[in-house]
Design an enzyme around this catalytic site. Structure first.
Site, mmCIF file in Angstrom:
data_model
loop_
_atom_site.group_PDB
_atom_site.id
_atom_site.type_symbol
_atom_site.label_atom_id
_atom_site.label_comp_id
_atom_site.label_asym_id
_atom_site.label_seq_id
_atom_site.Cartn_x
_atom_site.Cartn_y
_atom_site.Cartn_z
ATOM 1 N N GLU B 84 0.803 -1.218 0.000
ATOM 2 C CA GLU B 84 0.000 0.000 0.000
ATOM 3 C C GLU B 84 0.839 1.272 0.000
ATOM 4 O OE1 GLU B 84 -0.547 -2.613 1.877
ATOM 5 O OE2 GLU B 84 -2.635 -3.236 1.709
ATOM 6 N N PHE B 146 -11.142 -7.087 14.580
ATOM 7 C CA PHE B 146 -10.117 -7.605 13.673
ATOM 8 C C PHE B 146 -9.752 -6.552 12.624
ATOM 9 C CE2 PHE B 146 -8.990 -9.945 9.735
ATOM 10 C CZ PHE B 146 -7.742 -10.376 10.154
ATOM 11 N N GLN B 147 -8.478 -6.294 12.488
ATOM 12 C CA GLN B 147 -7.942 -5.312 11.538
ATOM 13 C C GLN B 147 -8.522 -3.914 11.730
ATOM 14 O OE1 GLN B 147 -8.044 -7.018 7.552
ATOM 15 N NE2 GLN B 147 -6.020 -7.901 7.944
ATOM 16 N N LYS B 196 -17.324 -0.334 6.943
ATOM 17 C CA LYS B 196 -17.871 -1.343 6.035
ATOM 18 C C LYS B 196 -19.386 -1.198 5.898
ATOM 19 C CE LYS B 196 -17.236 -6.175 4.846
ATOM 20 N NZ LYS B 196 -16.566 -7.431 5.182
ATOM 21 N N MET B 508 24.429 8.207 0.492
ATOM 22 C CA MET B 508 24.363 9.499 1.155
ATOM 23 C C MET B 508 24.743 9.379 2.634
ATOM 24 S SD MET B 508 24.010 12.637 0.780
ATOM 25 C CE MET B 508 23.044 13.309 -0.570
HETATM 26 C C1 TPP Z 1 12.830 5.357 4.324
HETATM 27 C C2 TPP Z 1 14.146 5.975 4.590
HETATM 28 N N1 TPP Z 1 15.011 5.401 5.441
HETATM 29 C C3 TPP Z 1 16.220 5.968 5.661
HETATM 30 C C4 TPP Z 1 16.575 7.124 5.056
HETATM 31 C C5 TPP Z 1 17.927 7.758 5.327
HETATM 32 N N2 TPP Z 1 18.720 7.798 4.079
HETATM 33 C C6 TPP Z 1 18.825 8.907 3.335
HETATM 34 S S1 TPP Z 1 19.734 8.689 1.964
HETATM 35 C C7 TPP Z 1 20.052 7.096 2.386
HETATM 36 C C8 TPP Z 1 20.923 6.230 1.515
HETATM 37 C C9 TPP Z 1 20.291 5.899 0.235
HETATM 38 O O1 TPP Z 1 21.043 4.892 -0.365
HETATM 39 P P1 TPP Z 1 20.777 4.498 -1.863
HETATM 40 O O2 TPP Z 1 19.342 4.260 -2.079
HETATM 41 O O3 TPP Z 1 21.698 3.406 -2.259
HETATM 42 O O4 TPP Z 1 21.137 5.843 -2.650
HETATM 43 P P2 TPP Z 1 22.571 6.551 -2.785
HETATM 44 O O5 TPP Z 1 22.671 7.581 -1.723
HETATM 45 O O6 TPP Z 1 23.612 5.503 -2.643
HETATM 46 O O7 TPP Z 1 22.536 7.178 -4.126
HETATM 47 C C10 TPP Z 1 19.433 6.762 3.576
HETATM 48 C C11 TPP Z 1 19.559 5.455 4.235
HETATM 49 C C12 TPP Z 1 15.619 7.709 4.197
HETATM 50 N N3 TPP Z 1 15.847 8.862 3.568
HETATM 51 N N4 TPP Z 1 14.436 7.120 3.961
#
Ligand code: TPP
Ligand code: MG
Lengths: 193, 606
Positions: B84, B146-147, B196, B508
């Site tokens: 979802e 439920f749910q 529902k 990042m």
């Molecule tokens: C749902 C979620 N969890 C954690 C983060 C923290 N976060 C920001 S950038 C990043 C790394 C992203 O890695 P990737 O998808 O491989 O992209 P890259 O930076 O390597 O291009 C993370 C873990 C986030 N933004 N969103």
């Protein structure tokens, strides 16, 4: 500083949560909140008092307006207004020392609204300081106060209906309430309590 | 692309039973004009049709089954998602690409909670979506049936508004109001939770009568002559003005007006991440993106400016750096539709609180020609050494950099594509190296920074603009968060190109660890499946790209493939996004790309 907001909100489930949740998000403690019916069918009127920085007023008001169920918001700030609070105070009192409390009530223009052989109930309306005064005096005698119930503040601007009220009735659209002059009856402004 | 065809083709009025709303063969939408008795479920779809919805993204379950059962009677295409969260992001991507309201639908409990990330994503970026959830019957509401989950309670802080509907009679009105709220003022997500029994009960359906009250603009909107005059005066007298163009430029469709202002008064334009595309990147007055990973000259220009004209942006911490040192020499004009944004982060000198386009229409007649050449020259000169943008001409060292991929994607597509990014380094590289000239060509989660956004949002975007070329640009980390939606692409037979920027890291975060945590790469190296094989398992062709020399042919193969195509770009692992303003620093205190051949640094060089 202390902010006082008066708002007209739809009288339906969940509305108060939305208002309260806004303050929760801003990490602002609500000092007091009173809600009741208003002169307008389907709308409740609330008075909310909170402590926040002086610049926060506009943003809080703007954020309150963003809630779908909030119809009108007035930031009372320093505007001439009347504020009242209601307190019910139950004190222990025997037939022997009742008279003294009756006198006290008299001085504070409070009323005795319930009486039993061990206790009596005082009802008092007034500004916060006056209610606090009575409580303080009652406290001088240890163990005398049994229960205190306070309504929180209710506030109304003095004088004629200001634009916010007119606008809240849906007459004007999209116009800022702040810009309108409020007409305050200065003469009446002092006679309080 | 087969956009409009579906496994189970829906014919209007195919079901001839008396109870169905589409019995009138001559006019399948008769129920929209003639009050009819319908079930809540039918009212739901009929209202959506009336609101102009033809596609919804969702996932069924017990509490929403009555609604799903009634779907066949209506000319609405339902896209079955795999999670979802994907439905909410698809509705979001649909809205961002089209400017229309996107719709997601889910069942109660876990279905509803799975929507939450997507709703919050839309909330933080002011995207108009309507999410519909089923709930348990009103008799058992609040009993932990439920749910059952209190989804209106859960989503209260991440929706613009939400409704709990427990009577069929209230449904049409609530839904129509939901659409109005979602798209009006500062847009945002609205959730309608329908019990529902409300779906099963019948009620008189009168679309016209269910029309919400005329929209009441925020009562604190405020634009007056003196404010406009003050703003005009500031603009006339400024020596070093900068326009800050945000997402609001697109939301209020003020591209022309911003451009006119910039051109008439010769004012350079810096953009926020969500503002990209709102002012053409190729325009001589465009400075590019500002903020944490913005170009050095944009941030310098802002710090040196004597006037900032903020148009539909909210001075987010990612664009201001430390507030106390932000543009201290500049007066500020803030044109913004949301009064709660005024003086929130940055104290402004003139606030024009209203719809950006309308405000600019009023402001422009007061602005006459102005010579901005001296300031423009200063900015141009400041680009000098830092304008390391000619990646195209760098010798091919055998390494593949993400910047190459972005630049070449831009070049090969001619910029004529909708790019949907995920969150991370690749997102910033996209913003830096893919130059957007048109609004709604970059779809990205700015405010919430939601990993896993790209793939589902791109699916939504493709449904909104079936004729456009749509690219997913995702990291190896984020892609795995919602990769299940590959199956949705296949089931719906849509054409999407997927570029995975595979650096083997949560890049990042690794970059932050490199800069601020002594290269302690805790939990950021990432093992991934072979994405090409993963695609293949879905019947989606693809290939890996390891060298820049392979890039062009691969992109061409993807573009010419009849269906979806996946490219796994194996890029330099420990590359970083430059420049960067560390959190807590001033806008001009940025970390620059190391001097020696900036695009060729390797992990070993550090
Ligand atoms: C749902 C979620 N969890 C954690 C983060 C923290 N976060 C920001 S950038 C990043 C790394 C992203 O890695 P990737 O998808 O491989 O992209 P890259 O930076 O390597 O291009 C993370 C873990 C986030 N933004 N969103
Ligand atoms: Mg990565």
């Amino acid at each position: 500083m202390l902010h006082t907001f008066v708002a007209y909100v739809e009288d339906r489930p969940g509305v108060l949560t939305r208002v309260a949740s806004l303050f929760r998000r801003l990490n602002i403690n609500i000092n007091s909140l009173t809600v009741g019916r208003s002169e307008r069918p389907g709308l409740s009127r609330l008075t909310l008092v909170c402590e926040a920085s002086s610049e926060a007023g506009d943003r809080i008001r703007a954020s309150l307006f963003k809630l779908e169920n909030v119809v009108d918001v007035d930031d009372i700030a320093q505007a001439p207004s009347v504020t009242r609070e209601l307190a019910l105070i139950k004190v222990s009192a025997t037939p022997r020392n009742r008279a003294q409390i009756f006198d006290l009530a008299e001085v504070f223009r409070a009323r005795i609204v319930d009486l039993t052989s061990e206790s009596l109930m005082i009802e008092m309306t007034g500004v916060e300081s006056k209610i606090e005064g009575l409580i303080e005096v009652l406290r001088e005698d240890d163990g005398r106060i049994l229960e205190i119930c306070r309504s929180g503040k209710m506030t109304m601007r003095r004088g004629h209906h200001v634009s916010s009220v007119v606008k809240a009735m849906g007459v004007v659209e999209g116009e800022s309430a702040e810009t309108e002059e409020e007409q305050v009856d200065e003469a009446a402004a002092d006679e309080a309590v | 692309m087969g956009h409009k065809e579906n496994a189970k083709t829906k014919a209007h009025g195919a079901n001839g039973s008396a109870a169905t709303p589409t019995t009138n063969e001559a006019d399948p939408n008769a129920h929209l004009t003639t009050p009819t008795r319908l079930t809540g479920s039918e009212i739901l779809w009929a209202t959506l049709v009336g609101e102009g919805v033809d596609t919804v993204f969702g996932y069924p379950g017990g509490a929403i089954l009555p609604a799903y059962d009634a779907l066949r009677k209506f000319p609405i295409r339902h896209v079955l998602v795999r999670h979802e969260q994907g439905a909410a992001h698809m509705a979001d991507g649909y809205a961002r690409a089209s400017g229309k309201v996107g719709v997601a639908i889910a069942t109660s409990g876990p279905g509803a909670t799975n929507l939450v990330t997507g709703i919050a994503t839309a909330m933080l970026d002011s995207i108009p979506i309507v999410c519909i959830t089923g709930n348990v019957s009103s008799k058992v509401l609040g009993t932990d049936a439920f749910q059952e989950v209190d989804i209106t309670g859960i989503t209260l802080p991440v929706t613009k508004h939400n409704f709990l509907v427990n009577k069929a009679d209230d449904l049409a009105h609530a839904l129509r109001q939901a659409f109005q709220i979602a798209r009006s003022g500062r847009p945002g997500p609205v959730l309608v939770d329908i019990t529902k029994d409300a779906q099963q009960a019948t009620a008189e359906f009168d679309f016209e009568a269910a029309k919400p009250r005329t929209y009441r603009p925020h009562p604190m909107l405020h634009v007056d002559d003196s404010g406009l005059e003050q703003a005009a005066e500031l603009i006339r007298n400024s020596k070093r003005p900068v326009i800050l163009a945000g997402h609001g430029v697109m939301e209020s469709r003020a591209m022309e007006q911003v451009r006119t202002l910039a051109e008439r008064a010769e004012i350079p334009v810096g953009l926020t991440l969500l503002g990209l595309g709102g002012f053409p990147a190729s325009h001589p007055l465009s400075l590019g993106m500002m903020g944490m990973h913005g170009e050095a000259w944009v941030n310098h220009a802002i710090q040196e400016a004597d006037l900032l004209i903020a148009c539909g942006m909210r001075f987010d911490d990612r664009v201001t750096g430390t507030l106390s040192t932000y543009a201290t020499k500049a007066k500020k004009i803030h044109i913004e539709v949301d009064p709660a944004e005024i003086n929130k982060n940055v104290k402004v000198d003139v606030a024009l609180v209203g719809d950006l386009r309308e405000v600019l229409e009023q402001l422009l007649p007061r602005i006459s020609g102005r010579d901005g050449s001296a300031w423009l020259k200063t900015i141009e000169a400041s680009k000098g050494a830092v304008a390391v943008r000619d990646i195209n001409n760098l010798p091919d060292s055998g390494h593949l950099y993400a910047a190459h991929v972005m630049h070449d994607l831009w070049r090969i597509t001619g910029g004529d594509a909708v790019i949907v990014t995920d969150v991370g380094q690749h997102q910033m590289w996209e913003a830096q190296y893919f130059h957007h000239d048109e609004p709604r060509t970059l779809i990205t989660s700015g405010g919430l920074g939601t990993m896993g956004f790209a793939l589902p949002a791109a699916i939504g975007a493709k449904f909104a603009c079936p004729e456009k070329e749509v690219w997913v640009v995702a990291g190896d980390g984020g892609f795995q968060m919602t990769a299940a939606e590959l199956a949705t692409i296949v089931q719906e037979k849509i054409k999407i190109n997927i570029a995975i920027i595979n650096n083997g890291y949560l890049g990042m975060v690794r970059q932050w660890q490199e800069f601020f945590y002594e290269r302690n790469y805790e939990s950021t190296p990432l093992v991934s499946p072979d994405f090409v094989k993963l695609a293949d398992a879905h019947g989606i062709p693809g290939r890996a790209v390891r060298k820049r020399s392979e890039l062009e042919a691969a992109v061409k193969a993807a573009r010419s493939a009849p269906g979806a195509y996946l490219l796994n770009f194996m890029v330099e692992k420990e590359d970083s996004v430059y420049p960067m303003i560390p959190a807590g620093s001033a806008l001009h205190e940025m970390i620059r790309r190391p001097e020696n051949d900036p695009l060729e640094e390797k992990a070993e060089d550090k």
